[in-house]
Design a protein around this motif. Structure first.
Motif, PDB file in Angstrom:
ATOM      1  N   ASP A  90      -6.233   0.691 -18.299  1.00 27.46           N
ATOM      2  CA  ASP A  90      -5.375   1.711 -17.703  1.00 27.46           C
ATOM      3  C   ASP A  90      -4.039   1.158 -17.215  1.00 27.46           C
ATOM      4  O   ASP A  90      -3.368   1.788 -16.389  1.00 27.46           O
ATOM      5  CB  ASP A  90      -6.101   2.388 -16.536  1.00 27.46           C
ATOM      6  CG  ASP A  90      -7.330   3.152 -16.994  1.00 27.46           C
ATOM      7  OD1 ASP A  90      -7.177   4.013 -17.876  1.00 27.46           O
ATOM      8  OD2 ASP A  90      -8.432   2.866 -16.487  1.00 27.46           O
ATOM      9  N   GLN A  91      -3.629  -0.002 -17.727  1.00 27.17           N
ATOM     10  CA  GLN A  91      -2.373  -0.612 -17.294  1.00 27.17           C
ATOM     11  C   GLN A  91      -1.206   0.370 -17.421  1.00 27.17           C
ATOM     12  O   GLN A  91      -1.072   1.094 -18.404  1.00 27.17           O
ATOM     13  CB  GLN A  91      -2.078  -1.854 -18.144  1.00 27.17           C
ATOM     14  CG  GLN A  91      -0.706  -2.467 -17.883  1.00 27.17           C
ATOM     15  CD  GLN A  91      -0.471  -3.738 -18.668  1.00 27.17           C
ATOM     16  OE1 GLN A  91      -1.122  -4.738 -18.412  1.00 27.17           O
ATOM     17  NE2 GLN A  91       0.445  -3.715 -19.626  1.00 27.17           N
ATOM     18  N   ILE A  92      -0.358   0.364 -16.375  1.00 26.74           N
ATOM     19  CA  ILE A  92       0.868   1.164 -16.370  1.00 26.74           C
ATOM     20  C   ILE A  92       2.019   0.224 -16.024  1.00 26.74           C
ATOM     21  O   ILE A  92       1.930  -0.548 -15.074  1.00 26.74           O
ATOM     22  CB  ILE A  92       0.835   2.283 -15.305  1.00 26.74           C
ATOM     23  CG1 ILE A  92      -0.476   3.062 -15.337  1.00 26.74           C
ATOM     24  CG2 ILE A  92       2.018   3.228 -15.474  1.00 26.74           C
ATOM     25  CD1 ILE A  92      -0.662   3.973 -14.135  1.00 26.74           C
ATOM     26  N   ILE A  93       3.101   0.277 -16.782  1.00 24.77           N
ATOM     27  CA  ILE A  93       4.293  -0.489 -16.434  1.00 24.77           C
ATOM     28  C   ILE A  93       5.515   0.414 -16.543  1.00 24.77           C
ATOM     29  O   ILE A  93       5.581   1.297 -17.399  1.00 24.77           O
ATOM     30  CB  ILE A  93       4.472  -1.752 -17.310  1.00 24.77           C
ATOM     31  CG1 ILE A  93       4.580  -1.381 -18.792  1.00 24.77           C
ATOM     32  CG2 ILE A  93       3.344  -2.733 -17.070  1.00 24.77           C
ATOM     33  CD1 ILE A  93       4.961  -2.563 -19.679  1.00 24.77           C
ATOM     34  N   MET A  94       6.493   0.180 -15.667  1.00 27.02           N
ATOM     35  CA  MET A  94       7.754   0.903 -15.682  1.00 27.02           C
ATOM     36  C   MET A  94       8.845  -0.062 -15.232  1.00 27.02           C
ATOM     37  O   MET A  94       8.602  -0.942 -14.395  1.00 27.02           O
ATOM     38  CB  MET A  94       7.710   2.118 -14.749  1.00 27.02           C
ATOM     39  CG  MET A  94       6.650   3.153 -15.115  1.00 27.02           C
ATOM     40  SD  MET A  94       6.509   4.504 -13.897  1.00 27.02           S
ATOM     41  CE  MET A  94       8.066   5.343 -14.179  1.00 27.02           C
ATOM     42  N   ALA A  95      10.044   0.103 -15.776  1.00 25.11           N
ATOM     43  CA  ALA A  95      11.152  -0.786 -15.415  1.00 25.11           C
ATOM     44  C   ALA A  95      12.469  -0.044 -15.541  1.00 25.11           C
ATOM     45  O   ALA A  95      12.611   0.886 -16.347  1.00 25.11           O
ATOM     46  CB  ALA A  95      11.162  -2.029 -16.312  1.00 25.11           C
ATOM     47  N   GLY A  96      13.450  -0.458 -14.726  1.00 24.95           N
ATOM     48  CA  GLY A  96      14.778   0.138 -14.806  1.00 24.95           C
ATOM     49  C   GLY A  96      15.519  -0.002 -13.491  1.00 24.95           C
ATOM     50  O   GLY A  96      15.121  -0.762 -12.599  1.00 24.95           O
ATOM     51  N   GLU A  97      16.598   0.749 -13.367  1.00 25.05           N
ATOM     52  CA  GLU A  97      17.356   0.774 -12.119  1.00 25.05           C
ATOM     53  C   GLU A  97      16.528   1.498 -11.052  1.00 25.05           C
ATOM     54  O   GLU A  97      16.039   2.606 -11.289  1.00 25.05           O
ATOM     55  CB  GLU A  97      18.682   1.500 -12.324  1.00 25.05           C
ATOM     56  CG  GLU A  97      19.599   0.843 -13.339  1.00 25.05           C
ATOM     57  CD  GLU A  97      20.141  -0.487 -12.854  1.00 25.05           C
ATOM     58  OE1 GLU A  97      20.235  -0.666 -11.620  1.00 25.05           O
ATOM     59  OE2 GLU A  97      20.469  -1.334 -13.705  1.00 25.05           O
ATOM     60  N   LEU A  98      16.383   0.868  -9.896  1.00 29.96           N
ATOM     61  CA  LEU A  98      15.539   1.446  -8.855  1.00 29.96           C
ATOM     62  C   LEU A  98      16.015   2.836  -8.456  1.00 29.96           C
ATOM     63  O   LEU A  98      15.203   3.736  -8.211  1.00 29.96           O
ATOM     64  CB  LEU A  98      15.498   0.522  -7.642  1.00 29.96           C
ATOM     65  CG  LEU A  98      14.609   0.974  -6.470  1.00 29.96           C
ATOM     66  CD1 LEU A  98      13.171   1.141  -6.914  1.00 29.96           C
ATOM     67  CD2 LEU A  98      14.713  -0.018  -5.317  1.00 29.96           C
ATOM     68  N   GLY A 129       0.790  -1.221   0.000  1.00 29.87           N
ATOM     69  CA  GLY A 129       0.000   0.000   0.000  1.00 29.87           C
ATOM     70  C   GLY A 129       0.823   1.272   0.000  1.00 29.87           C
ATOM     71  O   GLY A 129       0.258   2.359  -0.149  1.00 29.87           O
ATOM     72  N   GLY A 130       2.161   1.181   0.126  1.00 28.45           N
ATOM     73  CA  GLY A 130       2.937   2.402   0.266  1.00 28.45           C
ATOM     74  C   GLY A 130       4.313   2.383  -0.350  1.00 28.45           C
ATOM     75  O   GLY A 130       5.234   2.994   0.197  1.00 28.45           O
ATOM     76  N   ALA A 131       4.486   1.672  -1.478  1.00 26.40           N
ATOM     77  CA  ALA A 131       5.775   1.669  -2.179  1.00 26.40           C
ATOM     78  C   ALA A 131       6.920   1.345  -1.226  1.00 26.40           C
ATOM     79  O   ALA A 131       7.844   2.132  -1.017  1.00 26.40           O
ATOM     80  CB  ALA A 131       6.011   3.006  -2.876  1.00 26.40           C
ATOM     81  N   ILE A 156       8.147   6.049 -10.206  1.00 23.74           N
ATOM     82  CA  ILE A 156       7.094   5.092  -9.891  1.00 23.74           C
ATOM     83  C   ILE A 156       6.210   5.633  -8.774  1.00 23.74           C
ATOM     84  O   ILE A 156       4.980   5.546  -8.834  1.00 23.74           O
ATOM     85  CB  ILE A 156       7.702   3.734  -9.506  1.00 23.74           C
ATOM     86  CG1 ILE A 156       8.360   3.082 -10.721  1.00 23.74           C
ATOM     87  CG2 ILE A 156       6.636   2.814  -8.917  1.00 23.74           C
ATOM     88  CD1 ILE A 156       9.117   1.801 -10.407  1.00 23.74           C
ATOM     89  N   VAL A 157       6.830   6.201  -7.751  1.00 24.94           N
ATOM     90  CA  VAL A 157       6.063   6.761  -6.636  1.00 24.94           C
ATOM     91  C   VAL A 157       5.118   7.851  -7.141  1.00 24.94           C
ATOM     92  O   VAL A 157       3.935   7.901  -6.763  1.00 24.94           O
ATOM     93  CB  VAL A 157       7.011   7.319  -5.554  1.00 24.94           C
ATOM     94  CG1 VAL A 157       6.232   8.103  -4.501  1.00 24.94           C
ATOM     95  CG2 VAL A 157       7.790   6.180  -4.903  1.00 24.94           C
ATOM     96  N   ALA A 158       5.597   8.719  -8.018  1.00 24.70           N
ATOM     97  CA  ALA A 158       4.767   9.796  -8.549  1.00 24.70           C
ATOM     98  C   ALA A 158       3.644   9.250  -9.427  1.00 24.70           C
ATOM     99  O   ALA A 158       2.482   9.698  -9.327  1.00 24.70           O
ATOM    100  CB  ALA A 158       5.630  10.776  -9.345  1.00 24.70           C
TER     101      ALA A 158
END
Length: 247
Positions: A210-218, A186-188, A225-227
């Protein structure tokens, strides 16, 4: 006798329905559709749309009901969940008795991961009277997440671990694994980790329009991702996301 079918319907894409799921939907005398409040109204609408698309049995009835809300502020997490499961089971039992009685086939379409975190089986075993139970498996969000990123989940010959955001936040990185799947976050919770050397594959509303995906170096995309997560929650009123971390 009373039969309860828990039917996996994937993560939101009606095209992910299996032939077994379609058959079980049409075999039901009663289909129950839970409503989880206006913030999650699109989940009820997904189930309505599936019925409109694949239900051909004229004898099958559909009944909607409001789900009890879990007390997220209960300091005793396990007791809070148990109390909530009891309340949900009481509502299921009431709806089955009101609409079907003690005989026939009742179906619930399960969105997401019933094998991992849906708790439908735990609730079903609290019903009164206790029905016979069958499970029709569906696509899980882990499968959908890996497919969205074209990613094999495990490294060659290596294990992975599925955990929750709460446990990651409380205990840090689990020992003995380099790949973890994080759900029910619930909170990243990845923000509590040292991001150096970590990769992330993140997805929300998997399988839905409305799928959203993102990937990369954290270290590079964690803040993005948080935003994105915050903006999506504000827009929809809810979010269900999961992610894979690898070091």
């Amino acid at each position: 006798m009373l039969m309860l079918s828990l039917i996996g319907i994937g993560c939101g894409d009606p095209q992910q329905l299996t032939q077994a799921a379609i058959g079980a939907i049409n075999a039901a005398d009663l289909i129950l559709i839970p409503r989880k409040g206006t913030a999650k109204s699109d989940l009820a609408e997904l189930r309505r749309s599936i019925c409109a698309d694949v239900l051909t049995s004229a004898r099958t009835r559909i009944a909607e009901f409001d789900l009890p809300v879990r007390d997220a502020d209960d300091p005793d997490y396990r007791k809070g969940v148990d109390d909530w499961h009891d309340a949900v089971a009481a509502v299921w039992s009431r709806e089955i008795a009101n609409h079907l009685g003690g005989e026939g086939r009742v179906a619930l379409m399960i969105w997401g991961d019933p094998s991992l975190y849906d708790s439908s089986l735990r609730i079903a075993r609290r019903l009164d009277p206790l029905p016979a139970i069958e499970v029709i498996p569906g696509i899980t969000s882990i499968q959908a997440l890996c497919a969205a990123h074209a990613l094999p989940l495990n490294e060659i010959g290596e294990p992975f671990l599925v955990t929750t955001g709460r446990l990651l936040r409380e205990n840090g990185w689990p020992a003995g694994v380099d790949t973890i799947v994080v759900m029910l976050d619930g909170g990243a919770a990845f923000q509590t980790l040292d991001p150096e050397g970590l990769q992330i594959w993140w997805g929300a509303y998997l399988g839905m329009p409305d799928q959203i995906i993102m990937a990369g170096e954290l270290a590079e995309i964690g803040h993005r991702i948080v935003a994105a997560r915050r903006e999506a929650r504000e827009r929809h009123g809810w979010i269900m996301d999961s992610y894979i971390l690898r070091r």
